[in-house]
Design an enzyme around this catalytic site. Structure first.
Site, PDB file in Angstrom:
ATOM      1  N   ARG A  76       0.685  -1.399  -0.124  1.00  0.00           N
ATOM      2  CA  ARG A  76       0.033   0.158  -0.127  1.00  0.00           C
ATOM      3  C   ARG A  76       0.651   1.140  -0.262  1.00  0.00           C
ATOM      4  NH1 ARG A  76      -0.031   4.888   2.597  1.00  0.00           N
ATOM      5  NH2 ARG A  76      -2.136   5.286   2.967  1.00  0.00           N
ATOM      6  N   HIS A  81       3.057   6.345  -2.634  1.00  0.00           N
ATOM      7  CA  HIS A  81       3.695   7.077  -2.237  1.00  0.00           C
ATOM      8  C   HIS A  81       4.866   6.770  -3.732  1.00  0.00           C
ATOM      9  CE1 HIS A  81       2.830   8.163   0.985  1.00  0.00           C
ATOM     10  NE2 HIS A  81       3.258   6.868   1.745  1.00  0.00           N
TER      11      HIS A  81
END
Length: 113
Positions: A76, A81
């Site tokens: 995730r 990011h």
């Protein structure tokens, strides 16, 4: 957070993992490059699986240590990011090989609750 709320998160993981597998059914790895909607959908569904995993109780995670919590949460984080460097080969492997196993484990947990 209560045990009930943690179970809700586990159900979210299960539902979104199932949806990712269903969306990928009948598709090929190459479709990730040509089908923008497929690409976005799978990335988003895996982000949600990871976010829900991060919101489960630590006790719940410890009780189900056969689930790779750190890897799910790490994925995730990588998707969020590192959105500009997603490895679609890895993503495809996760959807087609790892998620079906995760679904089985989550179904067992949710059905026993």
């Amino acid at each position: 957070m209560s045990r009930h709320e943690s179970m809700v998160r586990l159900r979210h993981m299960l539902d979104h993992a199932r949806e990712a597998v269903a969306i990928a059914k009948g598709k090929t790895r190459d479709d990730l490059h040509t089908d923008r909607i497929l690409n976005l959908a799978l990335v988003r569904l895996l982000e949600i699986v990871g976010e829900a995993a991060s919101r489960t109780l630590l006790d719940e995670r410890a009780q189900h240590s056969d689930i790779p919590w750190a890897q799910i949460i790490g994925l995730r984080n990588r998707l969020i990011h590192g959105y500009d460097s997603v490895d679609f080969e890895i993503l495809w492997q996760i959807v087609n090989h790892d998620l079906p196993n995760l679904i089985v484990k989550l179904e067992q947990i949710v059905s026993s609750a």
